[in-house]
Design a protein around this motif. Structure first.
Motif, mmCIF file in Angstrom:
data_model
loop_
_atom_site.group_PDB
_atom_site.id
_atom_site.type_symbol
_atom_site.label_atom_id
_atom_site.label_comp_id
_atom_site.label_asym_id
_atom_site.label_seq_id
_atom_site.Cartn_x
_atom_site.Cartn_y
_atom_site.Cartn_z
ATOM 1 N N LEU A 42 19.108 24.175 2.724
ATOM 2 C CA LEU A 42 18.393 24.456 3.966
ATOM 3 C C LEU A 42 17.030 23.764 4.019
ATOM 4 O O LEU A 42 16.684 23.142 5.039
ATOM 5 C CB LEU A 42 18.217 25.971 4.146
ATOM 6 C CG LEU A 42 17.502 26.414 5.426
ATOM 7 C CD1 LEU A 42 18.274 25.954 6.660
ATOM 8 C CD2 LEU A 42 17.330 27.936 5.440
ATOM 9 N N TRP A 43 16.242 23.861 2.942
ATOM 10 C CA TRP A 43 14.908 23.275 2.956
ATOM 11 C C TRP A 43 14.974 21.756 3.088
ATOM 12 O O TRP A 43 14.242 21.157 3.873
ATOM 13 C CB TRP A 43 14.129 23.663 1.705
ATOM 14 C CG TRP A 43 12.911 22.815 1.457
ATOM 15 C CD1 TRP A 43 12.658 22.026 0.377
ATOM 16 C CD2 TRP A 43 11.784 22.641 2.333
ATOM 17 N NE1 TRP A 43 11.467 21.374 0.505
ATOM 18 C CE2 TRP A 43 10.903 21.730 1.705
ATOM 19 C CE3 TRP A 43 11.446 23.134 3.576
ATOM 20 C CZ2 TRP A 43 9.709 21.327 2.280
ATOM 21 C CZ3 TRP A 43 10.249 22.728 4.158
ATOM 22 C CH2 TRP A 43 9.397 21.851 3.516
ATOM 23 N N ARG A 44 15.854 21.134 2.328
ATOM 24 C CA ARG A 44 15.972 19.674 2.397
ATOM 25 C C ARG A 44 16.378 19.226 3.805
ATOM 26 O O ARG A 44 15.860 18.233 4.323
ATOM 27 C CB ARG A 44 16.998 19.173 1.382
ATOM 28 C CG ARG A 44 16.576 19.398 -0.049
ATOM 29 C CD ARG A 44 17.535 18.819 -1.041
ATOM 30 N NE ARG A 44 17.191 19.269 -2.389
ATOM 31 C CZ ARG A 44 17.761 18.834 -3.496
ATOM 32 N NH1 ARG A 44 18.708 17.911 -3.418
ATOM 33 N NH2 ARG A 44 17.394 19.294 -4.676
ATOM 34 N N THR A 45 17.288 19.960 4.408
ATOM 35 C CA THR A 45 17.745 19.595 5.743
ATOM 36 C C THR A 45 16.643 19.791 6.775
ATOM 37 O O THR A 45 16.401 18.919 7.615
ATOM 38 C CB THR A 45 18.981 20.437 6.116
ATOM 39 O OG1 THR A 45 20.012 20.202 5.157
ATOM 40 C CG2 THR A 45 19.489 20.074 7.499
ATOM 41 N N LEU A 46 15.952 20.934 6.713
ATOM 42 C CA LEU A 46 14.868 21.199 7.657
ATOM 43 C C LEU A 46 13.736 20.192 7.492
ATOM 44 O O LEU A 46 13.216 19.656 8.485
ATOM 45 C CB LEU A 46 14.328 22.617 7.466
ATOM 46 C CG LEU A 46 15.173 23.763 8.043
ATOM 47 C CD1 LEU A 46 14.584 25.106 7.637
ATOM 48 C CD2 LEU A 46 15.248 23.654 9.558
ATOM 49 N N ALA A 47 13.357 19.941 6.247
ATOM 50 C CA ALA A 47 12.255 19.006 5.991
ATOM 51 C C ALA A 47 12.615 17.602 6.470
ATOM 52 O O ALA A 47 11.799 16.916 7.098
ATOM 53 C CB ALA A 47 11.914 18.994 4.497
ATOM 54 N N SER A 48 13.835 17.162 6.195
ATOM 55 C CA SER A 48 14.278 15.830 6.619
ATOM 56 C C SER A 48 14.331 15.734 8.135
ATOM 57 O O SER A 48 13.886 14.745 8.733
ATOM 58 C CB SER A 48 15.661 15.521 6.027
ATOM 59 O OG SER A 48 15.634 15.549 4.615
ATOM 60 N N PHE A 49 14.876 16.788 8.761
ATOM 61 C CA PHE A 49 14.982 16.802 10.220
ATOM 62 C C PHE A 49 13.603 16.771 10.874
ATOM 63 O O PHE A 49 13.358 15.997 11.807
ATOM 64 C CB PHE A 49 15.739 18.054 10.663
ATOM 65 C CG PHE A 49 15.957 18.147 12.148
ATOM 66 C CD1 PHE A 49 17.039 17.518 12.747
ATOM 67 C CD2 PHE A 49 15.079 18.860 12.952
ATOM 68 C CE1 PHE A 49 17.242 17.598 14.116
ATOM 69 C CE2 PHE A 49 15.263 18.946 14.322
ATOM 70 C CZ PHE A 49 16.349 18.309 14.910
ATOM 71 N N ILE A 50 12.688 17.586 10.377
ATOM 72 C CA ILE A 50 11.341 17.648 10.964
ATOM 73 C C ILE A 50 10.600 16.336 10.750
ATOM 74 O O ILE A 50 9.905 15.848 11.649
ATOM 75 C CB ILE A 50 10.550 18.825 10.361
ATOM 76 C CG1 ILE A 50 11.172 20.154 10.806
ATOM 77 C CG2 ILE A 50 9.083 18.775 10.782
ATOM 78 C CD1 ILE A 50 10.622 21.373 10.094
ATOM 79 N N LEU A 51 10.763 15.723 9.562
ATOM 80 C CA LEU A 51 10.107 14.440 9.289
ATOM 81 C C LEU A 51 10.502 13.406 10.331
ATOM 82 O O LEU A 51 9.644 12.756 10.940
ATOM 83 C CB LEU A 51 10.494 13.941 7.892
ATOM 84 C CG LEU A 51 9.968 12.545 7.537
ATOM 85 C CD1 LEU A 51 8.498 12.627 7.104
ATOM 86 C CD2 LEU A 51 10.808 11.896 6.438
ATOM 87 N N VAL A 52 11.808 13.260 10.557
ATOM 88 C CA VAL A 52 12.279 12.261 11.518
ATOM 89 C C VAL A 52 11.944 12.694 12.946
ATOM 90 O O VAL A 52 11.557 11.865 13.784
ATOM 91 C CB VAL A 52 13.796 12.024 11.361
ATOM 92 C CG1 VAL A 52 14.274 10.966 12.352
ATOM 93 C CG2 VAL A 52 14.128 11.580 9.931
#
Length: 290
Positions: free
Chosen positions: A8-18
């Protein structure tokens, strides 16, 4: 069968970054247009595209999947902004292309009105990817299965030489390009128009597609692969955002950066922190693998 682990964290962080690159990119272009002379904007835009290309090439020689992805992402965004959007703007202004105006307000800038003329070039690139490469793009793989059936492995049996930075760079540019072509087709009153039911269906379809892609992204363990998946997820998600902004459903604060400087600075700070965090993560993984 047991359930796969969710990141979850990796996905949220990656999504928010982009995701944060979208308003920041729009704001950057508007700030440049409002604070620089037209000539300076064109020089700065060309330089920006060149810097983006250099960053992508540097990424080819960097070690680590996450770091290569970040080089390709940042380089690809600068390349698109500088050598695509600003170059279209330059030639649109040079040859006097008029913006689309409704009720005394510019709704489509000249550079976007001529961008659909690049459709043939986009199809040329897609033809090469579909018939000559085996790759990890779910959309292209789906097309290959439908077109080639059991002959898929015979027609597209091997990938290109893989450089993660180049893969990310091409993904950013091809999906942004496709998104702009789709939006310009929908907005064009000769075809549909921004209030046409089909345009709204496109937005709804992209929103549902983005949710589906985000769910798949939750199971991607690698930071680099998660960021690359986020590129596609965010751009598909941003399509209905653009449509809703076009019909004034909400206020696009990033098109008025001088009025919303605090909000944009907060987004920039969060983006930089995430970028540094992922860079450090990529560095630690590289050292652990030694």
């Amino acid at each position: 069968m047991g359930k796969s682990k969710i990141y979850l964290w990796r996905t949220l962080a990656s999504f928010i970054l982009v995701l944060f690159t979208m308003p920041l990119g729009h704001a950057l272009m508007i700030i440049m247009e409002k604070t620089m002379t037209p000539e300076a904007v064109h020089y700065a835009g060309f330089t920006m595209g060149f810097v983006g290309l250099i960053l992508v090439i540097i990424g080819v020689f960097v070690k680590g999947d996450t770091r290569q992805t970040l080089w390709g992402l940042i380089g690809g965004l600068l390349f698109w902004t500088g050598w695509v959007e600003f170059l279209f703007q330059y030639y649109a202004h040079r040859f006097g292309v008029q913006p689309e105006i409704e009720n005394g307000v510019i709704v489509t800038k000249p550079e976007y009105l001529i961008l659909p003329a690049s459709f043939g070039f986009w199809m040329m690139m897609m033809t090469m990817y579909i018939f000559s490469t085996r790759n990890g793009c779910n959309f292209i793989t789906w097309i290959q299965k439908r077109l080639f059936g059991n002959r898929k492995n015979e027609i597209a049996f091997q990938p290109m030489t893989r450089h993660t930075s180049i893969v990310t760079f091409m993904e950013v540019n091809m999906i942004l390009w496709a998104s702009y072509l789709l939006l310009m087709f929908c907005y064009d009153k000769n075809f549909l128009g921004d209030h046409h039911p089909v345009t709204f269906l496109v937005g709804i379809g992209c929103f549902i597609g983005a949710i589906y892609m985000f769910k798949k992204q939750l199971y991607i363990a690698s930071w680099g692969a998660n960021i690359r998946m986020s590129v596609a997820t965010v751009i598909v998600f941003w399509t209905p955002v653009e449509i809703l902004g076009r019909i004034n459903f909400f206020k696009e604060f990033w098109v008025n950066p001088q009025e919303y400087a605090v909000q944009l600075l907060c987004i920039l700070a969060a983006f930089v922190l995430l970028l540094v965090y992922m860079w450090v993560k990529g560095s630690r993984k590289k050292h652990n693998n030694k």
